[in-house]
Design a protein around this motif. Structure first.
Motif, mmCIF file in Angstrom:
data_model
loop_
_atom_site.group_PDB
_atom_site.id
_atom_site.type_symbol
_atom_site.label_atom_id
_atom_site.label_comp_id
_atom_site.label_asym_id
_atom_site.label_seq_id
_atom_site.Cartn_x
_atom_site.Cartn_y
_atom_site.Cartn_z
ATOM 1 N N ALA A 86 40.873 29.625 57.077
ATOM 2 C CA ALA A 86 40.895 31.083 56.921
ATOM 3 C C ALA A 86 39.807 31.512 55.936
ATOM 4 O O ALA A 86 39.131 32.520 56.131
ATOM 5 C CB ALA A 86 42.264 31.541 56.433
ATOM 6 N N ASP A 87 39.608 30.705 54.900
ATOM 7 C CA ASP A 87 38.603 31.010 53.879
ATOM 8 C C ASP A 87 37.210 31.129 54.497
ATOM 9 O O ASP A 87 36.431 32.022 54.160
ATOM 10 C CB ASP A 87 38.626 29.904 52.816
ATOM 11 C CG ASP A 87 37.869 30.303 51.554
ATOM 12 O OD1 ASP A 87 38.139 31.394 51.028
ATOM 13 O OD2 ASP A 87 37.008 29.520 51.117
ATOM 14 N N LYS A 88 36.907 30.222 55.440
ATOM 15 C CA LYS A 88 35.590 30.226 56.089
ATOM 16 C C LYS A 88 35.380 31.516 56.901
ATOM 17 O O LYS A 88 34.314 32.133 56.839
ATOM 18 C CB LYS A 88 35.465 28.991 56.990
ATOM 19 C CG LYS A 88 34.072 28.752 57.500
ATOM 20 C CD LYS A 88 33.970 27.394 58.157
ATOM 21 C CE LYS A 88 32.604 27.223 58.793
ATOM 22 N NZ LYS A 88 32.470 25.945 59.508
ATOM 23 N N VAL A 89 36.415 31.913 57.643
ATOM 24 C CA VAL A 89 36.336 33.145 58.437
ATOM 25 C C VAL A 89 36.148 34.355 57.513
ATOM 26 O O VAL A 89 35.352 35.253 57.787
ATOM 27 C CB VAL A 89 37.606 33.312 59.313
ATOM 28 C CG1 VAL A 89 37.616 34.650 60.019
ATOM 29 C CG2 VAL A 89 37.703 32.185 60.335
ATOM 30 N N LEU A 90 36.873 34.355 56.390
ATOM 31 C CA LEU A 90 36.791 35.470 55.440
ATOM 32 C C LEU A 90 35.418 35.528 54.769
ATOM 33 O O LEU A 90 34.846 36.607 54.582
ATOM 34 C CB LEU A 90 37.896 35.338 54.381
ATOM 35 C CG LEU A 90 39.324 35.517 54.910
ATOM 36 C CD1 LEU A 90 40.345 34.962 53.921
ATOM 37 C CD2 LEU A 90 39.610 36.986 55.189
ATOM 38 N N LEU A 91 34.872 34.359 54.443
ATOM 39 C CA LEU A 91 33.550 34.297 53.802
ATOM 40 C C LEU A 91 32.455 34.791 54.738
ATOM 41 O O LEU A 91 31.626 35.617 54.360
ATOM 42 C CB LEU A 91 33.240 32.854 53.390
ATOM 43 C CG LEU A 91 33.712 32.411 52.007
ATOM 44 C CD1 LEU A 91 33.455 30.923 51.829
ATOM 45 C CD2 LEU A 91 33.009 33.206 50.921
ATOM 46 N N VAL A 92 32.468 34.259 55.986
ATOM 47 C CA VAL A 92 31.439 34.628 56.970
ATOM 48 C C VAL A 92 31.453 36.138 57.209
ATOM 49 O O VAL A 92 30.412 36.757 57.388
ATOM 50 C CB VAL A 92 31.674 33.857 58.303
ATOM 51 C CG1 VAL A 92 30.852 34.437 59.435
ATOM 52 C CG2 VAL A 92 31.361 32.386 58.116
ATOM 53 N N SER A 93 32.646 36.734 57.181
ATOM 54 C CA SER A 93 32.774 38.155 57.477
ATOM 55 C C SER A 93 32.525 39.046 56.267
ATOM 56 O O SER A 93 32.545 40.269 56.397
ATOM 57 C CB SER A 93 34.165 38.449 58.026
ATOM 58 O OG SER A 93 34.522 37.516 58.993
ATOM 59 N N GLY A 94 32.358 38.430 55.102
ATOM 60 C CA GLY A 94 32.097 39.222 53.895
ATOM 61 C C GLY A 94 33.296 40.027 53.422
ATOM 62 O O GLY A 94 33.140 41.008 52.692
ATOM 63 N N VAL A 95 34.496 39.613 53.823
ATOM 64 C CA VAL A 95 35.708 40.368 53.469
ATOM 65 C C VAL A 95 35.944 40.410 51.956
ATOM 66 O O VAL A 95 36.412 41.418 51.427
ATOM 67 C CB VAL A 95 36.945 39.769 54.188
ATOM 68 C CG1 VAL A 95 38.248 40.321 53.627
ATOM 69 C CG2 VAL A 95 36.872 40.062 55.677
ATOM 70 N N TYR A 96 35.561 39.329 51.271
ATOM 71 C CA TYR A 96 35.856 39.257 49.834
ATOM 72 C C TYR A 96 35.115 40.321 49.010
ATOM 73 O O TYR A 96 35.523 40.634 47.898
ATOM 74 C CB TYR A 96 35.534 37.869 49.283
ATOM 75 C CG TYR A 96 36.446 36.782 49.810
ATOM 76 C CD1 TYR A 96 37.824 36.963 49.855
ATOM 77 C CD2 TYR A 96 35.931 35.567 50.250
ATOM 78 C CE1 TYR A 96 38.671 35.976 50.338
ATOM 79 C CE2 TYR A 96 36.768 34.566 50.726
ATOM 80 C CZ TYR A 96 38.134 34.776 50.770
ATOM 81 O OH TYR A 96 38.961 33.797 51.246
ATOM 82 N N SER A 97 34.027 40.868 49.555
ATOM 83 C CA SER A 97 33.333 41.921 48.809
ATOM 84 C C SER A 97 34.165 43.211 48.805
ATOM 85 O O SER A 97 34.000 44.071 47.944
ATOM 86 C CB SER A 97 31.945 42.175 49.405
ATOM 87 O OG SER A 97 32.077 42.632 50.725
ATOM 88 N N LEU A 98 35.062 43.325 49.779
ATOM 89 C CA LEU A 98 35.931 44.501 49.895
ATOM 90 C C LEU A 98 37.305 44.210 49.292
ATOM 91 O O LEU A 98 37.889 45.035 48.590
ATOM 92 C CB LEU A 98 36.090 44.807 51.394
ATOM 93 C CG LEU A 98 36.246 46.228 51.874
ATOM 94 C CD1 LEU A 98 35.060 47.069 51.441
ATOM 95 C CD2 LEU A 98 36.342 46.242 53.404
ATOM 96 N N ILE A 99 37.815 43.008 49.612
ATOM 97 C CA ILE A 99 39.164 42.622 49.189
ATOM 98 C C ILE A 99 39.037 41.314 48.397
ATOM 99 O O ILE A 99 38.911 40.240 48.991
ATOM 100 C CB ILE A 99 40.081 42.406 50.415
ATOM 101 C CG1 ILE A 99 39.954 43.574 51.413
ATOM 102 C CG2 ILE A 99 41.533 42.220 49.970
ATOM 103 C CD1 ILE A 99 40.559 43.286 52.776
ATOM 104 N N PRO A 100 39.024 41.380 47.067
ATOM 105 C CA PRO A 100 38.774 40.176 46.270
ATOM 106 C C PRO A 100 39.895 39.151 46.372
ATOM 107 O O PRO A 100 41.047 39.480 46.638
ATOM 108 C CB PRO A 100 38.684 40.712 44.830
ATOM 109 C CG PRO A 100 38.662 42.184 44.923
ATOM 110 C CD PRO A 100 39.209 42.580 46.243
ATOM 111 N N LYS A 101 39.494 37.898 46.159
ATOM 112 C CA LYS A 101 40.456 36.797 46.131
ATOM 113 C C LYS A 101 40.918 36.640 44.686
ATOM 114 O O LYS A 101 40.109 36.679 43.764
ATOM 115 C CB LYS A 101 39.763 35.529 46.622
ATOM 116 C CG LYS A 101 40.674 34.365 46.797
ATOM 117 C CD LYS A 101 40.122 33.336 47.776
ATOM 118 C CE LYS A 101 38.792 32.733 47.390
ATOM 119 N NZ LYS A 101 38.505 31.487 48.122
ATOM 120 N N VAL A 102 42.230 36.475 44.485
ATOM 121 C CA VAL A 102 42.719 36.278 43.107
ATOM 122 C C VAL A 102 43.221 34.844 42.929
ATOM 123 O O VAL A 102 43.506 34.155 43.883
ATOM 124 C CB VAL A 102 43.858 37.272 42.737
ATOM 125 C CG1 VAL A 102 43.300 38.666 42.597
ATOM 126 C CG2 VAL A 102 44.988 37.229 43.745
#
Lengths: 102, 145
Positions: A86-102
């Protein structure tokens, strides 16, 4: 997909488990949105992805959709414990710039 | 080269069947969990595209053809749905024709990123064919050099 909810202090913890794809997303979306509406007074929502064994771009759409809904209530959204897939999919999509990982 | 072919109706419940069947077929190549997960995700994207965009409200057949040999899996996902009007637009990250349904527009980008090779052919009104391959052990090959 299974969804467990646990409000704690000013935060809403949402535990997702199972396979997050196009087939499972519509029921999950309805359940999550109902919980968000129910806890609209809180200030943070943390989505725990530890139990998500599979996720494709449908999951990205789902998470960004919830981010937008939470934003209307002024609730900040965070992600917690995605597995490496899941982390790889989230990274490729740039989701963490919108929704940070804690 | 060992080969297999699947045909199934464009119903969402077949997404999990298709990706797991392809993953099971790839097992003799001894992929790592991460490599296998990449293949499952890419197949899921291609099959979901065929169901949601190719056929939409209608129902039709989706075909998945696979071959394994030389440490590589070759996969073709094809449908006879409505086809893609503007391919270069469809390949742009975050572009989606269905924003109101919360589609992320990242499907093709994920297929391109997760697989070793990727190409798509489409004819409006006739269907779409996604061809991709994944070489397993790419990291081991690099380390050996």
């Amino acid at each position: 997909m299974k969804l467990l909810c646990c409000p704690k202090g000013d935060s809403l913890y949402l535990y997702l488990s199972g396979e997050l794809d196009d087939c499972s997303v519509s029921r999950l979306r309805a359940e999550t949105d109902a919980l968000i509406d129910e806890h609209a007074g809180l200030s943070r929502a943390i989505f725990n992805l530890a139990g998500v064994r599979f996720m494709d771009s449908t999951g990205i759409g789902f998470l960004i959709g919830r981010y937008k809904k939470l934003k209307q209530y002024g609730i900040a959204m965070f992600l917690e414990n995605p597995d490496s897939c899941a982390d790889k999919v989230l990274l490729v999509s740039g989701v963490y710039s919108l929704i940070p990982k804690v | 080269m060992n080969k297999m072919s699947l045909s199934f109706l464009s119903r969402p419940e077949n997404e999990v069947f298709a990706r797991n069947a392809v993953a099971a077929f790839a097992l003799p190549l001894n992929p790592t969990l991460s490599e296998l997960s990449d293949v499952k995700t890419a197949v899921s994207e291609a099959v979901t595209n065929a169901i949601v965009h190719g056929y939409g409200e209608t129902e039709g057949w989706i075909k998945v053809d696979c071959g394994i040999g030389d440490g590589t899996i070759h996969i073709t996902v094809s449908d006879s749905g409505k086809g893609i009007e503007d391919l270069s637009q469809a390949l742009t990250p975050f572009f989606t024709t269905l924003p109101q349904e919360e589609h992320s527009g990242m499907g093709f980008t994920i297929m391109q990123t997760f697989m070793s090779s990727f190409s798509v052919r489409s004819q409006k009104g006739e269907g779409t064919e996604v061809t991709m391959s994944k070489h397993f052990g790419a990291r081991a090959d690099e380390d050996a050099r």
